[in-house]
Design an enzyme around this catalytic site. Structure first.
Site, PDB file in Angstrom:
ATOM      1  N   GLY B  13       0.828  -1.199   0.000  1.00  0.00           N
ATOM      2  CA  GLY B  13       0.000   0.000   0.000  1.00  0.00           C
ATOM      3  C   GLY B  13       0.867   1.254   0.000  1.00  0.00           C
ATOM      4  O   GLY B  13       2.049   1.206  -0.330  1.00  0.00           O
ATOM      5  N   ILE B  14       0.241   2.398   0.387  1.00  0.00           N
ATOM      6  CA  ILE B  14       1.042   3.639   0.440  1.00  0.00           C
ATOM      7  C   ILE B  14       1.804   3.645   1.758  1.00  0.00           C
ATOM      8  O   ILE B  14       1.351   4.201   2.748  1.00  0.00           O
ATOM      9  CB  ILE B  14       0.151   4.899   0.300  1.00  0.00           C
ATOM     10  CG1 ILE B  14      -0.652   4.833  -1.011  1.00  0.00           C
ATOM     11  CG2 ILE B  14       1.036   6.168   0.294  1.00  0.00           C
ATOM     12  CD1 ILE B  14      -1.375   6.106  -1.376  1.00  0.00           C
ATOM     13  N   HIS B  15       2.953   2.974   1.790  1.00  0.00           N
ATOM     14  CA  HIS B  15       3.751   2.969   3.010  1.00  0.00           C
ATOM     15  C   HIS B  15       4.714   4.152   2.981  1.00  0.00           C
ATOM     16  O   HIS B  15       4.663   4.986   2.080  1.00  0.00           O
ATOM     17  CB  HIS B  15       4.453   1.626   3.186  1.00  0.00           C
ATOM     18  CG  HIS B  15       5.293   1.209   2.034  1.00  0.00           C
ATOM     19  ND1 HIS B  15       4.759   0.706   0.876  1.00  0.00           N
ATOM     20  CD2 HIS B  15       6.624   1.226   1.855  1.00  0.00           C
ATOM     21  CE1 HIS B  15       5.741   0.438   0.039  1.00  0.00           C
ATOM     22  NE2 HIS B  15       6.888   0.742   0.603  1.00  0.00           N
ATOM     23  N   ALA B  16       5.583   4.210   3.966  1.00  0.00           N
ATOM     24  CA  ALA B  16       6.382   5.418   4.187  1.00  0.00           C
ATOM     25  C   ALA B  16       7.164   5.867   2.952  1.00  0.00           C
ATOM     26  O   ALA B  16       7.147   7.036   2.592  1.00  0.00           O
ATOM     27  CB  ALA B  16       7.331   5.196   5.356  1.00  0.00           C
TER      28      ALA B  16
END
Lengths: 550, 86
Positions: B13-16
């Site tokens: 997903g939209i991780h760091a």
């Protein structure tokens, strides 16, 4: 004897003295500033200094533990640039509070937001935000970071270690890490694994400061911290230590070396993997390539067909991580015995002989095409080879090759890069493929023998059937003769042949494989070192085919 | 205003890391406001922690908008960014 049980997050065993890490944390009070403008300037100076430190640490981490570790500090630096984070600090400053209080409040606000999310990955990021905030506070208050004040290496114990703490500590002083909190997702765990030191997390309050200075064994595999072991336990721990020491010596003697027998025959020792994460184990064991990357995980983990993009990423990740070493990716190998609902496979009486593997792909060109596109796209990023399972006929391979050509034409037309010379191979796992090996070898670049299925189909023994015992014999001369026939056909056509089934790691059969001229053995990462060691002690010319006699 | 909807492919997903890269990409367009919407929550493309706070996972659908002087270029850059990184 006393045993503390936690979660083992990085493998290995060490014996040492427990050393508690004392964090000198800045005490922050809610205080109004004397001179608000000066506070703003102080905080900004601290922010700039923190960013500089983080950039330096990113470089250091890159050198010590690679790009993945460096990204962490780059992310920390980005937090400090985040407008919401700086905005939250500004709000506190506007209220007239000190720089310390502003930083702490802003940090807590965002750490709490991340900690409240239902995703464990994001929860673990709360520690990152606190780490960054701590850095700001240390700079503001002039507190130095805690170090290890010991002459000899120790088992470092702490409540939890922030990633910046782990990277700053003098590695030569750390044997292993034990923490009260943390998880396998925490950066401490990731860094410990990358550096190859044991780590146990989640020990809780049992890991109390009273234990400071006590001697203990730490075992990453079992997640245990053992104090004053009784005789029996001690013997087990020492045996484990001994084995680890032997493996290290082995490893050091073999890293980067070719796997050759005493008389100079080369064998490629590759690894079997089931997901991109397994690549760490391949690299840790110095595997020379990936001989079998099972693509099933992509299909089993989802509720619908995985997209080309998702597949491309997984393949690319592995191809890049192996840095130009060969990665053989097997196209989907499922059947009615593996539950993948969205394939809507009919229930079969005998799934081993049903619509499975390449048969599904050839019946459903769209599913096949998506995977082939992802594979070819990934071929631009490393040495990818494509392998088709469950082949029985020449026409099947011709159809596979045609599908590959079509995909290459599409990619060319779309201007997407790929390697047109990507190696194509087939699995030899049916008696039909053995009988047709001569013709099949003319169509492909390599063979890889799946010994489990080859045994099952050659001996008419269902792998799943529990009562077969001695009848299911992978050492059966019929299986070995089939292997030899495939090897001979491969070599006559000038292509290489490998074994990617469990038999590849069977050291008893190594001389037989050498006698047949098998070129590659692909085994689970943990079997690499013993296998390499055995190869280096062998003399190929002295190996015989005696086991093939009836 | 320009917009597109995208289904996240990245397993994490939209991780760091992609969040950080996205912020960098969004900041290139100072004269245009870029937003991301997941379900009923909307954040600006330049808000790193709020972006992570959306908790966008693989398979989630997000709507991206761009409004301002360079909205055409911005939306094209965003589409490319999502395709390449997410």
């Amino acid at each position: 004897m006393k045993i503390l049980q936690g979660q083992g997050v990085s493998k290995g065993i060490e014996k040492g003295t427990l050393y508690f890490y004392h964090r000198v944390s800045a005490v922050v009070e809610q205080q109004m500033a004397q001179d608000p403008a000066a506070e703003r300037a102080r905080l900004e100076a601290a922010r700039v200094q923190a960013m500089e430190q983080l950039e330096a640490m990113a470089e250091r981490a890159r050198a010590q533990a690679g790009d993945d570790a460096a990204i962490l500090f780059e992310t920390h630096a980005m937090f400090l640039e985040d407008e919401d984070f700086t905005g939250a600090m500004d709000e506190q400053l506007d209220e007239g509070y000190t720089a310390e209080y502003a930083a702490q409040q802003a940090g807590e606000q965002f750490a709490a937001m991340l900690a409240a999310m239902d995703d464990p990955y994001m929860q673990a990021r709360a520690a990152d935000v606190r780490d960054v905030t701590g850095r700001l506070l240390n700079i503001l208050t002039g507190v130095a970071e805690g170090g290890i004040n010991s002459e000899v290496p120790v088992i470092l114990a702490a409540d939890d270690l922030a990633p910046s703490e782990t990277i700053q500590l003098d590695k030569s002083k750390i044997l292993a890490i034990a923490t009260q909190g943390g998880s396998g997702n925490s950066h401490t765990a990731i860094l410990a694994r990358t550096m190859g030191i044991p780590a146990v997390c989640g020990l809780g309050d049992a890991l109390s400061e009273d234990l400071d200075g006590q001697e203990a064994y730490i075992v990453g595999e079992t997640g245990q911290l053992v104090f004053e072991p009784d005789e029996e336990t001690l013997a087990g721990l020492e045996a484990r230590q001994q084995k680890q020491a032997e493996m290290r010596v082995l490893m050091r003697s073999m890293v980067g070396q070719k796997d050759v027998t005493l008389d100079g025959r080369e064998m490629m020792v590759y690894c079997n993997i089931g997901s991109p994460e397994d690549i760490h184990a391949v690299l840790a064991n110095d595997g020379q390539g990936v001989g079998l990357f099972r693509s099933e995980f992509l299909y089993l983990a989802t509720e619908d067909y995985p997209t080309e993009e998702a597949q491309f990423r997984a393949y690319k990740q592995v191809a890049e991580a192996m840095k130009g070493k060969r990665v053989v990716i097997r196209t989907l190998d499922i059947g009615a015995d593996k539950q993948v609902d969205y394939f809507h496979l009919n229930k079969e009486e005998n799934p081993a002989m049903g619509v499975r593997a390449i048969r599904i792909c050839l019946n459903r060109p769209e599913v096949f095409r998506t995977q082939l596109r992802a594979l070819y796209r990934a071929s631009a990023y490393g040495k990818v080879a494509i392998m088709f399972p469950m082949i029985t006929s020449v026409w099947e391979v011709e159809e596979c090759r045609r599908a590959c050509r079509e995909v290459m034409d599409e990619l060319t037309a779309e201007g997407i890069p790929f390697n047109p010379d990507t190696e194509l191979g087939i699995m030899i796992e049916t008696p039909a493929a053995v009988f047709m090996a001569e013709e099949l070898a003319e169509l492909v670049d390599f063979f890889s023998v799946g010994t489990n299925d080859l045994t099952q189909y050659t001996l008419a023994c269902d792998r799943q059937c529990s009562g077969l015992g001695r009848f299911f014999d992978p050492h059966h001369p019929a299986v070995l003769r089939a292997l030899k026939a495939a090897a001979d056909a491969a070599h006559r056509a000038g292509i290489w042949i490998g074994i990617c089934g469990e038999l590849g790691a069977d050291l008893e059969l190594l001389p037989t494989f050498l006698a047949m001229g098998i070129d590659e053995l692909s085994v689970s990462p943990s079997a690499v070192l013993p296998l390499r060691s055995a190869i280096r002690k062998s003399t190929a010319a002295a190996c015989t085919l005696d086991l093939l006699k009836g | 205003m320009k917009r597109f909807t995208y289904v996240i492919q990245d397993p994490l997903g939209i991780h760091a890391r992609p969040a950080g890269l996205l912020v960098k990409a969004a900041k290139e367009f100072a004269d245009t406001t870029i937003t991301l919407t997941k379900e009923d929550k909307t954040v600006k493309g330049t808000q790193l922690m709020k972006l992570m706070g959306l908790g966008v996972k693989t398979g989630d659908s997000v709507t991206v908008t761009a409004e301002g002087a360079s909205e055409d270029a911005a939306i094209a850059a965003m589409e490319q960014f999502f395709k390449n990184n997410l």
